[in-house]
Design a protein around this motif. Structure first.
Motif, mmCIF file in Angstrom:
data_model
loop_
_atom_site.group_PDB
_atom_site.id
_atom_site.type_symbol
_atom_site.label_atom_id
_atom_site.label_comp_id
_atom_site.label_asym_id
_atom_site.label_seq_id
_atom_site.Cartn_x
_atom_site.Cartn_y
_atom_site.Cartn_z
ATOM 1 N N GLY A 196 0.840 -1.188 0.000
ATOM 2 C CA GLY A 196 0.000 0.000 0.000
ATOM 3 C C GLY A 196 0.872 1.234 0.000
ATOM 4 O O GLY A 196 2.088 1.146 0.152
ATOM 5 N N HIS A 197 0.241 2.376 -0.178
ATOM 6 C CA HIS A 197 1.023 3.606 -0.240
ATOM 7 C C HIS A 197 0.164 4.804 0.150
ATOM 8 O O HIS A 197 -1.063 4.774 0.047
ATOM 9 C CB HIS A 197 1.630 3.801 -1.626
ATOM 10 C CG HIS A 197 0.668 3.548 -2.734
ATOM 11 N ND1 HIS A 197 0.416 2.279 -3.209
ATOM 12 C CD2 HIS A 197 -0.137 4.371 -3.426
ATOM 13 C CE1 HIS A 197 -0.497 2.352 -4.156
ATOM 14 N NE2 HIS A 197 -0.860 3.606 -4.308
ATOM 15 N N LEU A 212 -16.547 11.933 -11.132
ATOM 16 C CA LEU A 212 -16.977 10.556 -11.363
ATOM 17 C C LEU A 212 -15.744 9.835 -11.890
ATOM 18 O O LEU A 212 -15.367 9.978 -13.053
ATOM 19 C CB LEU A 212 -18.140 10.489 -12.356
ATOM 20 C CG LEU A 212 -18.735 9.103 -12.604
ATOM 21 C CD1 LEU A 212 -19.191 8.431 -11.312
ATOM 22 C CD2 LEU A 212 -19.875 9.186 -13.600
ATOM 23 N N HIS A 213 -15.077 9.116 -11.003
ATOM 24 C CA HIS A 213 -13.778 8.501 -11.289
ATOM 25 C C HIS A 213 -13.906 7.489 -12.422
ATOM 26 O O HIS A 213 -14.780 6.621 -12.397
ATOM 27 C CB HIS A 213 -13.253 7.829 -10.014
ATOM 28 C CG HIS A 213 -11.817 7.457 -10.070
ATOM 29 N ND1 HIS A 213 -11.388 6.298 -10.659
ATOM 30 C CD2 HIS A 213 -10.724 8.095 -9.609
ATOM 31 C CE1 HIS A 213 -10.079 6.224 -10.548
ATOM 32 N NE2 HIS A 213 -9.646 7.305 -9.912
ATOM 33 N N ARG A 214 -13.025 7.617 -13.401
ATOM 34 C CA ARG A 214 -13.089 6.780 -14.606
ATOM 35 C C ARG A 214 -12.957 5.287 -14.282
ATOM 36 O O ARG A 214 -13.717 4.464 -14.793
ATOM 37 C CB ARG A 214 -12.001 7.205 -15.597
ATOM 38 C CG ARG A 214 -12.051 6.434 -16.907
ATOM 39 C CD ARG A 214 -11.102 6.991 -17.955
ATOM 40 N NE ARG A 214 -11.433 8.340 -18.352
ATOM 41 C CZ ARG A 214 -12.384 8.678 -19.231
ATOM 42 N NH1 ARG A 214 -13.124 7.741 -19.780
ATOM 43 N NH2 ARG A 214 -12.612 9.932 -19.529
ATOM 44 N N LYS A 215 -12.011 4.908 -13.443
ATOM 45 C CA LYS A 215 -11.791 3.487 -13.156
ATOM 46 C C LYS A 215 -12.741 2.946 -12.098
ATOM 47 O O LYS A 215 -13.253 1.842 -12.219
ATOM 48 C CB LYS A 215 -10.345 3.267 -12.701
ATOM 49 C CG LYS A 215 -9.322 3.458 -13.801
ATOM 50 C CD LYS A 215 -7.924 3.190 -13.301
ATOM 51 C CE LYS A 215 -6.904 3.440 -14.390
ATOM 52 N NZ LYS A 215 -5.534 3.339 -13.902
ATOM 53 N N HIS A 226 -8.376 2.757 2.306
ATOM 54 C CA HIS A 226 -9.354 1.967 1.549
ATOM 55 C C HIS A 226 -8.654 1.023 0.575
ATOM 56 O O HIS A 226 -7.600 1.348 0.033
ATOM 57 C CB HIS A 226 -10.348 2.873 0.825
ATOM 58 C CG HIS A 226 -9.713 4.024 0.118
ATOM 59 N ND1 HIS A 226 -9.505 5.243 0.729
ATOM 60 C CD2 HIS A 226 -9.232 4.145 -1.122
ATOM 61 C CE1 HIS A 226 -8.918 6.064 -0.126
ATOM 62 N NE2 HIS A 226 -8.736 5.422 -1.253
ATOM 63 N N PRO A 227 -9.256 -0.159 0.374
ATOM 64 C CA PRO A 227 -8.684 -1.116 -0.582
ATOM 65 C C PRO A 227 -8.909 -0.624 -2.006
ATOM 66 O O PRO A 227 -9.923 0.003 -2.312
ATOM 67 C CB PRO A 227 -9.462 -2.399 -0.313
ATOM 68 C CG PRO A 227 -10.745 -1.948 0.290
ATOM 69 C CD PRO A 227 -10.462 -0.669 1.017
ATOM 70 N N ILE A 228 -7.936 -0.910 -2.846
ATOM 71 C CA ILE A 228 -7.962 -0.528 -4.256
ATOM 72 C C ILE A 228 -7.592 -1.777 -5.062
ATOM 73 O O ILE A 228 -6.791 -2.583 -4.615
ATOM 74 C CB ILE A 228 -6.931 0.603 -4.522
ATOM 75 C CG1 ILE A 228 -7.314 1.866 -3.741
ATOM 76 C CG2 ILE A 228 -6.779 0.928 -5.981
ATOM 77 C CD1 ILE A 228 -8.567 2.555 -4.224
ATOM 78 N N ASN A 253 -3.498 -2.165 -4.194
ATOM 79 C CA ASN A 253 -3.915 -2.860 -2.975
ATOM 80 C C ASN A 253 -4.520 -1.952 -1.913
ATOM 81 O O ASN A 253 -5.654 -2.127 -1.548
ATOM 82 C CB ASN A 253 -2.793 -3.719 -2.402
ATOM 83 C CG ASN A 253 -2.358 -4.779 -3.379
ATOM 84 O OD1 ASN A 253 -3.188 -5.394 -4.030
ATOM 85 N ND2 ASN A 253 -1.068 -4.981 -3.514
ATOM 86 N N TRP A 254 -3.755 -1.004 -1.368
ATOM 87 C CA TRP A 254 -4.267 -0.113 -0.319
ATOM 88 C C TRP A 254 -3.841 1.313 -0.579
ATOM 89 O O TRP A 254 -2.674 1.566 -0.884
ATOM 90 C CB TRP A 254 -3.753 -0.518 1.059
ATOM 91 C CG TRP A 254 -4.391 -1.753 1.587
ATOM 92 C CD1 TRP A 254 -3.906 -3.022 1.526
ATOM 93 C CD2 TRP A 254 -5.654 -1.838 2.254
ATOM 94 N NE1 TRP A 254 -4.795 -3.896 2.105
ATOM 95 C CE2 TRP A 254 -5.870 -3.190 2.568
ATOM 96 C CE3 TRP A 254 -6.618 -0.909 2.620
ATOM 97 C CZ2 TRP A 254 -7.020 -3.629 3.225
ATOM 98 C CZ3 TRP A 254 -7.760 -1.346 3.271
ATOM 99 C CH2 TRP A 254 -7.947 -2.703 3.576
ATOM 100 N N HIS A 255 -4.785 2.235 -0.422
ATOM 101 C CA HIS A 255 -4.468 3.666 -0.402
ATOM 102 C C HIS A 255 -4.601 4.138 1.040
ATOM 103 O O HIS A 255 -5.628 3.914 1.678
ATOM 104 C CB HIS A 255 -5.425 4.462 -1.279
ATOM 105 C CG HIS A 255 -5.054 4.444 -2.721
ATOM 106 N ND1 HIS A 255 -5.793 5.120 -3.667
ATOM 107 C CD2 HIS A 255 -4.037 3.864 -3.392
ATOM 108 C CE1 HIS A 255 -5.239 4.946 -4.860
ATOM 109 N NE2 HIS A 255 -4.182 4.172 -4.709
#
Length: 185
Positions: free
Chosen positions: A54-55, A74-77, A125-127, A132-134
């Protein structure tokens, strides 16, 4: 000073404020602060996307207090309404600089200024992989009068929402960020 060192200083100085003075207003801020500090102590690369554990990321809620509105992307991904933000980059000297750069790039608004007093909240939060983690350090950015947004390639849409509309379109983390920001205005 490196960005990693700046992040440690910012986090050591972060103390959420409640109406009664310093307190953990949502039950997790003190724990998150320590988790972020532990992460940075264990990972020299903990500021960068390449860190598999994570980072740290930086974001900013763009707000127009005069109009009682916030600008969300509205986030693209992720296909979610979120505040502006993302990964730190080599040219970012500080977490504040990273948050302001991200807010400016993603909103297209020149002349944003960060709300004084440092970060407003922390949110982990998981990504989806490989991130993986933000470990997000969240700021608030004040829009100048007459600000005109311009969509970036990272967004499907940008839209101003009234404070009361945010719970209907965004997840709880954005709502908590808005509440904490409004408490500091």
């Amino acid at each position: 000073m490196s960005l990693h060192e700046d992040a440690v200083l910012v986090l050591k100085g972060y103390a959420p404020e409640g109406p009664e003075g310093p307190e953990d207003t949502h039950g997790d801020q003190a724990e998150l602060r320590q988790a972020y500090l532990d992460h940075l102590a264990q990972h020299d690369d903990g500021m960068w996307k390449a860190c598999g554990a994570g980072h740290v990321t930086a974001s900013a809620l763009v707000i127009d207090p005069e109009r009682g509105k916030v600008l969300l992307t509205l986030h693209r991904k992720l296909r979610m309404w979120l505040q502006m933000g993302g990964h730190c980059e080599e040219q970012d000297a500080t977490l504040e600089a990273a948050a302001l750069r991200e807010a400016t790039e993603e909103s297209g608004i020149a002349g944003l200024t960060l709300l004084s007093g440092g970060p407003v909240r922390l949110d982990r939060h998981p990504i989806p992989s490989p991130c993986n983690w933000h470990l997000d350090v969240q700021y608030a950015a004040l829009a100048p009068a007459g600000a005109a947004e311009r969509i970036s390639e990272e967004s499907l849409e940008l839209r101003w929402f009234g404070y009361e509309e945010v719970p209907d379109v965004a997840d709880a983390s954005v709502v908590r960020l808005l509440e904490a920001t409004r408490a500091r205005l």
